[in-house]
Design a protein around this motif. Sequence first.
Motif, PDB file in Angstrom:
ATOM      1  N   MET A   1       0.831  -1.191   0.000  1.00  0.00           N
ATOM      2  CA  MET A   1       0.000   0.000   0.000  1.00  0.00           C
ATOM      3  C   MET A   1       0.871   1.248   0.000  1.00  0.00           C
ATOM      4  O   MET A   1       2.014   1.222   0.405  1.00  0.00           O
ATOM      5  N   VAL A   2       0.295   2.328  -0.415  1.00  0.00           N
ATOM      6  CA  VAL A   2       0.976   3.614  -0.462  1.00  0.00           C
ATOM      7  C   VAL A   2       1.066   4.188   0.944  1.00  0.00           C
ATOM      8  O   VAL A   2       0.088   4.209   1.686  1.00  0.00           O
ATOM      9  N   ASP A   3       2.265   4.629   1.313  1.00  0.00           N
ATOM     10  CA  ASP A   3       2.449   5.273   2.608  1.00  0.00           C
ATOM     11  C   ASP A   3       2.223   6.768   2.476  1.00  0.00           C
ATOM     12  O   ASP A   3       1.325   7.319   3.123  1.00  0.00           O
ATOM     13  N   THR A   4       3.002   7.449   1.658  1.00  0.00           N
ATOM     14  CA  THR A   4       2.833   8.886   1.446  1.00  0.00           C
ATOM     15  C   THR A   4       3.057   9.224  -0.022  1.00  0.00           C
ATOM     16  O   THR A   4       3.751   8.504  -0.743  1.00  0.00           O
ATOM     17  N   VAL A   5       2.461  10.327  -0.437  1.00  0.00           N
ATOM     18  CA  VAL A   5       2.647  10.857  -1.783  1.00  0.00           C
ATOM     19  C   VAL A   5       3.068  12.314  -1.634  1.00  0.00           C
ATOM     20  O   VAL A   5       2.400  13.085  -0.949  1.00  0.00           O
ATOM     21  N   GLU A   6       4.185  12.678  -2.260  1.00  0.00           N
ATOM     22  CA  GLU A   6       4.679  14.045  -2.204  1.00  0.00           C
ATOM     23  C   GLU A   6       4.688  14.612  -3.616  1.00  0.00           C
ATOM     24  O   GLU A   6       5.169  13.975  -4.547  1.00  0.00           O
ATOM     25  N   ILE A   7       4.155  15.812  -3.763  1.00  0.00           N
ATOM     26  CA  ILE A   7       4.154  16.480  -5.058  1.00  0.00           C
ATOM     27  C   ILE A   7       5.413  17.326  -5.148  1.00  0.00           C
ATOM     28  O   ILE A   7       5.624  18.220  -4.332  1.00  0.00           O
ATOM     29  N   ASN A  25       5.197   0.960   1.343  1.00  0.00           N
ATOM     30  CA  ASN A  25       5.580   0.331   2.607  1.00  0.00           C
ATOM     31  C   ASN A  25       6.490  -0.872   2.417  1.00  0.00           C
ATOM     32  O   ASN A  25       7.310  -1.166   3.269  1.00  0.00           O
ATOM     33  N   HIS A  26       6.346  -1.573   1.302  1.00  0.00           N
ATOM     34  CA  HIS A  26       7.072  -2.825   1.101  1.00  0.00           C
ATOM     35  C   HIS A  26       7.479  -2.931  -0.367  1.00  0.00           C
ATOM     36  O   HIS A  26       6.757  -2.464  -1.244  1.00  0.00           O
ATOM     37  N   PRO A  27       8.614  -3.551  -0.683  1.00  0.00           N
ATOM     38  CA  PRO A  27       9.030  -3.665  -2.084  1.00  0.00           C
ATOM     39  C   PRO A  27       8.049  -4.429  -2.973  1.00  0.00           C
ATOM     40  O   PRO A  27       8.035  -4.230  -4.185  1.00  0.00           O
ATOM     41  N   ASP A  28       7.227  -5.293  -2.399  1.00  0.00           N
ATOM     42  CA  ASP A  28       6.267  -6.053  -3.195  1.00  0.00           C
ATOM     43  C   ASP A  28       4.908  -5.379  -3.312  1.00  0.00           C
ATOM     44  O   ASP A  28       3.969  -5.981  -3.836  1.00  0.00           O
ATOM     45  N   ASP A  29       4.766  -4.157  -2.823  1.00  0.00           N
ATOM     46  CA  ASP A  29       3.512  -3.421  -2.972  1.00  0.00           C
ATOM     47  C   ASP A  29       3.385  -2.932  -4.409  1.00  0.00           C
ATOM     48  O   ASP A  29       4.282  -2.279  -4.934  1.00  0.00           O
ATOM     49  N   TRP A  30       2.260  -3.249  -5.029  1.00  0.00           N
ATOM     50  CA  TRP A  30       2.014  -2.840  -6.404  1.00  0.00           C
ATOM     51  C   TRP A  30       0.727  -2.024  -6.509  1.00  0.00           C
ATOM     52  O   TRP A  30       0.289  -1.703  -7.598  1.00  0.00           O
ATOM     53  N   LYS A  78       7.746   8.683  -9.304  1.00  0.00           N
ATOM     54  CA  LYS A  78       8.978   8.023  -8.878  1.00  0.00           C
ATOM     55  C   LYS A  78       8.624   7.204  -7.644  1.00  0.00           C
ATOM     56  O   LYS A  78       8.263   7.753  -6.610  1.00  0.00           O
ATOM     57  N   PHE A  79       8.683   5.877  -7.778  1.00  0.00           N
ATOM     58  CA  PHE A  79       8.354   4.997  -6.664  1.00  0.00           C
ATOM     59  C   PHE A  79       9.579   4.777  -5.793  1.00  0.00           C
ATOM     60  O   PHE A  79      10.671   4.527  -6.295  1.00  0.00           O
ATOM     61  N   GLN A  80       9.371   4.833  -4.487  1.00  0.00           N
ATOM     62  CA  GLN A  80      10.430   4.573  -3.530  1.00  0.00           C
ATOM     63  C   GLN A  80       9.857   3.717  -2.407  1.00  0.00           C
ATOM     64  O   GLN A  80       8.655   3.745  -2.156  1.00  0.00           O
ATOM     65  N   VAL A  81      10.741   2.973  -1.734  1.00  0.00           N
ATOM     66  CA  VAL A  81      10.305   2.063  -0.681  1.00  0.00           C
ATOM     67  C   VAL A  81      11.072   2.393   0.593  1.00  0.00           C
ATOM     68  O   VAL A  81      12.291   2.550   0.562  1.00  0.00           O
ATOM     69  N   HIS A  82      10.347   2.508   1.704  1.00  0.00           N
ATOM     70  CA  HIS A  82      11.003   2.756   2.981  1.00  0.00           C
ATOM     71  C   HIS A  82      11.916   1.584   3.315  1.00  0.00           C
ATOM     72  O   HIS A  82      11.546   0.434   3.175  1.00  0.00           O
ATOM     73  N   GLY A  83      13.107   1.895   3.745  1.00  0.00           N
ATOM     74  CA  GLY A  83      14.087   0.873   4.066  1.00  0.00           C
ATOM     75  C   GLY A  83      15.013   0.563   2.909  1.00  0.00           C
ATOM     76  O   GLY A  83      16.106   0.072   3.109  1.00  0.00           O
ATOM     77  N   LYS A 101      27.667   2.735  -5.366  1.00  0.00           N
ATOM     78  CA  LYS A 101      26.486   1.976  -5.777  1.00  0.00           C
ATOM     79  C   LYS A 101      25.252   2.855  -5.653  1.00  0.00           C
ATOM     80  O   LYS A 101      25.108   3.630  -4.726  1.00  0.00           O
ATOM     81  N   LYS A 102      24.330   2.690  -6.584  1.00  0.00           N
ATOM     82  CA  LYS A 102      23.068   3.415  -6.539  1.00  0.00           C
ATOM     83  C   LYS A 102      21.947   2.439  -6.249  1.00  0.00           C
ATOM     84  O   LYS A 102      21.981   1.296  -6.691  1.00  0.00           O
ATOM     85  N   LEU A 103      20.951   2.925  -5.548  1.00  0.00           N
ATOM     86  CA  LEU A 103      19.775   2.111  -5.276  1.00  0.00           C
ATOM     87  C   LEU A 103      18.803   2.244  -6.444  1.00  0.00           C
ATOM     88  O   LEU A 103      18.598   3.327  -6.970  1.00  0.00           O
ATOM     89  N   ALA A 104      18.206   1.145  -6.840  1.00  0.00           N
ATOM     90  CA  ALA A 104      17.297   1.146  -7.978  1.00  0.00           C
ATOM     91  C   ALA A 104      16.001   1.868  -7.629  1.00  0.00           C
ATOM     92  O   ALA A 104      15.473   1.725  -6.535  1.00  0.00           O
ATOM     93  N   THR A 105      15.509   2.660  -8.564  1.00  0.00           N
ATOM     94  CA  THR A 105      14.210   3.308  -8.398  1.00  0.00           C
ATOM     95  C   THR A 105      13.369   3.006  -9.631  1.00  0.00           C
ATOM     96  O   THR A 105      13.890   2.821 -10.729  1.00  0.00           O
ATOM     97  N   ALA A 106      12.073   2.946  -9.429  1.00  0.00           N
ATOM     98  CA  ALA A 106      11.143   2.686 -10.524  1.00  0.00           C
ATOM     99  C   ALA A 106      10.423   3.981 -10.873  1.00  0.00           C
ATOM    100  O   ALA A 106       9.940   4.684  -9.992  1.00  0.00           O
TER     101      ALA A 106
END
Length: 117
Positions: A1-7, A25-30, A78-83, A101-106
């Motif tokens: 699920m979506v935790d927060t949305v920032e414009i 909240n989780h990497p498998d949240d779609w 831009k999707f990001q995941v806490h943690g 190293k860079k962290l992957a973002t979707a």
Amino acid sequence: MVDTVEIGRVTLRDTVSVDLSVWMNHPDDWDFRPTLSYAGSTLTIRCAIEGHVLASVELDDEQDEALQRDRVAELRVKFQVHGMHGRLNDIHPIIADGKAKKLATANWKTTQPVSFE
């Protein structure tokens, strides 16, 4: 699920373009299904499933005119995941090329219809 949305910003290209940073909240949240509504001069992004407000922004006169003309807005997400994303405290360089190293973002780009209230 979506935790927060920032414009991040709202720009006027061919249509109104909204840059969003969506924290999950989780990497498998779609489950991110936004709906857009416009009332007065406020563009509101809601969750299509639960109906609660995720974010809202005031539009200026030029953006208002373009939104009423086109009846659609472009979302650049831009999707990001806490943690997983956020501040990287320990940088572990890749020895071969000397870069950190860079962290992957979707990223996601879509055109959504706007309902007027």
